[in-house]
Write a protein that holds these residues in place. Sequence first.
Motif, short mmCIF file in Angstrom:
data_model
loop_
_atom_site.label_atom_id
_atom_site.label_comp_id
_atom_site.label_asym_id
_atom_site.label_seq_id
_atom_site.Cartn_x
_atom_site.Cartn_y
_atom_site.Cartn_z
N VAL A 139 11.09 21.01 16.39
CA VAL A 139 11.42 22.63 15.38
C VAL A 139 11.88 21.80 14.06
O VAL A 139 12.52 20.60 14.05
CB VAL A 139 12.38 23.62 16.41
N TYR A 140 10.31 22.25 13.30
CA TYR A 140 10.76 21.54 12.04
C TYR A 140 11.42 21.78 10.77
O TYR A 140 11.42 24.04 10.70
CB TYR A 140 9.43 21.04 11.38
N LEU A 141 11.96 22.60 9.51
CA LEU A 141 12.15 22.47 8.46
C LEU A 141 11.63 22.50 6.91
O LEU A 141 12.84 20.92 7.26
CB LEU A 141 13.40 23.23 8.19
N GLN A 142 11.23 22.53 6.76
CA GLN A 142 10.07 21.60 5.48
C GLN A 142 11.30 22.96 4.13
O GLN A 142 11.07 24.09 4.49
CB GLN A 142 8.94 21.79 5.89
N MET A 143 12.20 21.75 3.37
CA MET A 143 12.13 22.89 2.68
C MET A 143 11.99 22.20 1.21
O MET A 143 11.60 21.58 0.79
CB MET A 143 13.82 22.55 2.85
N SER A 144 11.51 23.66 -0.12
CA SER A 144 11.49 22.22 -0.94
C SER A 144 11.79 23.50 -2.51
O SER A 144 12.39 24.77 -2.11
CB SER A 144 9.29 23.40 -0.62
N SER A 145 11.17 23.05 -3.34
CA SER A 145 12.27 23.58 -4.85
C SER A 145 13.32 24.13 -4.97
O SER A 145 14.18 24.70 -4.64
CB SER A 145 11.79 25.32 -5.22
N VAL B 63 22.60 31.33 8.80
CA VAL B 63 21.34 31.22 9.42
C VAL B 63 20.69 30.73 8.60
O VAL B 63 20.63 31.78 7.30
CB VAL B 63 20.64 32.33 10.79
N VAL B 64 19.60 30.22 8.74
CA VAL B 64 18.18 29.92 7.61
C VAL B 64 17.42 30.34 7.87
O VAL B 64 16.41 30.77 6.84
CB VAL B 64 18.63 28.81 7.39
N ALA B 65 16.51 30.68 9.07
CA ALA B 65 15.34 29.99 9.27
C ALA B 65 16.03 30.09 10.59
O ALA B 65 16.37 29.87 11.94
CB ALA B 65 14.70 29.30 8.90
N ARG B 66 14.74 31.05 11.46
CA ARG B 66 14.16 31.19 12.53
C ARG B 66 13.22 31.02 13.18
O ARG B 66 12.22 31.61 12.63
CB ARG B 66 14.84 32.35 13.70
N ILE B 67 12.69 30.53 14.48
CA ILE B 67 11.44 30.87 15.13
C ILE B 67 11.00 31.09 16.32
O ILE B 67 12.58 30.12 17.16
CB ILE B 67 10.40 29.24 14.56
N SER B 68 10.27 31.92 16.61
CA SER B 68 10.65 32.25 18.22
C SER B 68 9.27 30.89 19.12
O SER B 68 8.91 30.38 18.22
CB SER B 68 9.50 34.00 18.18
N LYS C 109 13.75 32.24 0.86
CA LYS C 109 12.40 32.68 1.45
C LYS C 109 11.70 32.66 0.25
O LYS C 109 12.00 32.48 -0.87
CB LYS C 109 12.52 34.43 1.61
N GLY C 110 9.82 31.78 0.67
CA GLY C 110 9.16 31.18 -0.32
C GLY C 110 9.43 30.32 -0.64
O GLY C 110 8.80 29.05 -1.19
N THR D 160 8.71 34.12 12.37
CA THR D 160 9.34 33.75 12.22
C THR D 160 10.70 35.17 10.93
O THR D 160 9.77 36.02 11.19
CB THR D 160 8.81 32.73 11.30
N TYR D 161 11.76 33.92 10.93
CA TYR D 161 12.58 34.83 9.82
C TYR D 161 13.15 33.98 8.51
O TYR D 161 12.95 32.69 9.45
CB TYR D 161 13.70 35.55 11.01
N TYR D 162 13.07 34.71 7.91
CA TYR D 162 13.86 33.57 6.43
C TYR D 162 15.37 34.65 5.97
O TYR D 162 15.10 35.29 5.64
CB TYR D 162 12.84 33.23 5.83
#
Length: 115
Positions: free
Chosen positions: A78-84, A47-52, A64-65, A57-59
Amino acid sequence: QVQLVESGGGLVQAGGSLGLSCAASGSGFGNAVVGWYRQAPGKQRDVVARISSGGSTYYADSVKGRFTVSRDNAKNTVYLQMSSLKPEDTAVYYCNTRIAYSDYWGQGTQVTVSS
């Protein structure tokens, strides 16, 4: 019956950003927890992330961050924005939801981060 379709994967350099989308068809998606998972070659799916449904949210600690999960219930997406991004983020990313005791998975989208 629910169908999930991920999109937005691709190749990005380390330190870059990428956004994924998970579009759902069928009923019940807006009231369900949705998770993003990833699986690298030879490794288990984690798992990477969850959203209710309400936006809680959970990461995973590893993202995280850097990653942000969000949802638009009006669009059933549902979206997942990934940075860095880091090379170790390279994997196939899947979205998942559980509705009426059934698990649903998308087909996955490849994210490759080059060093």
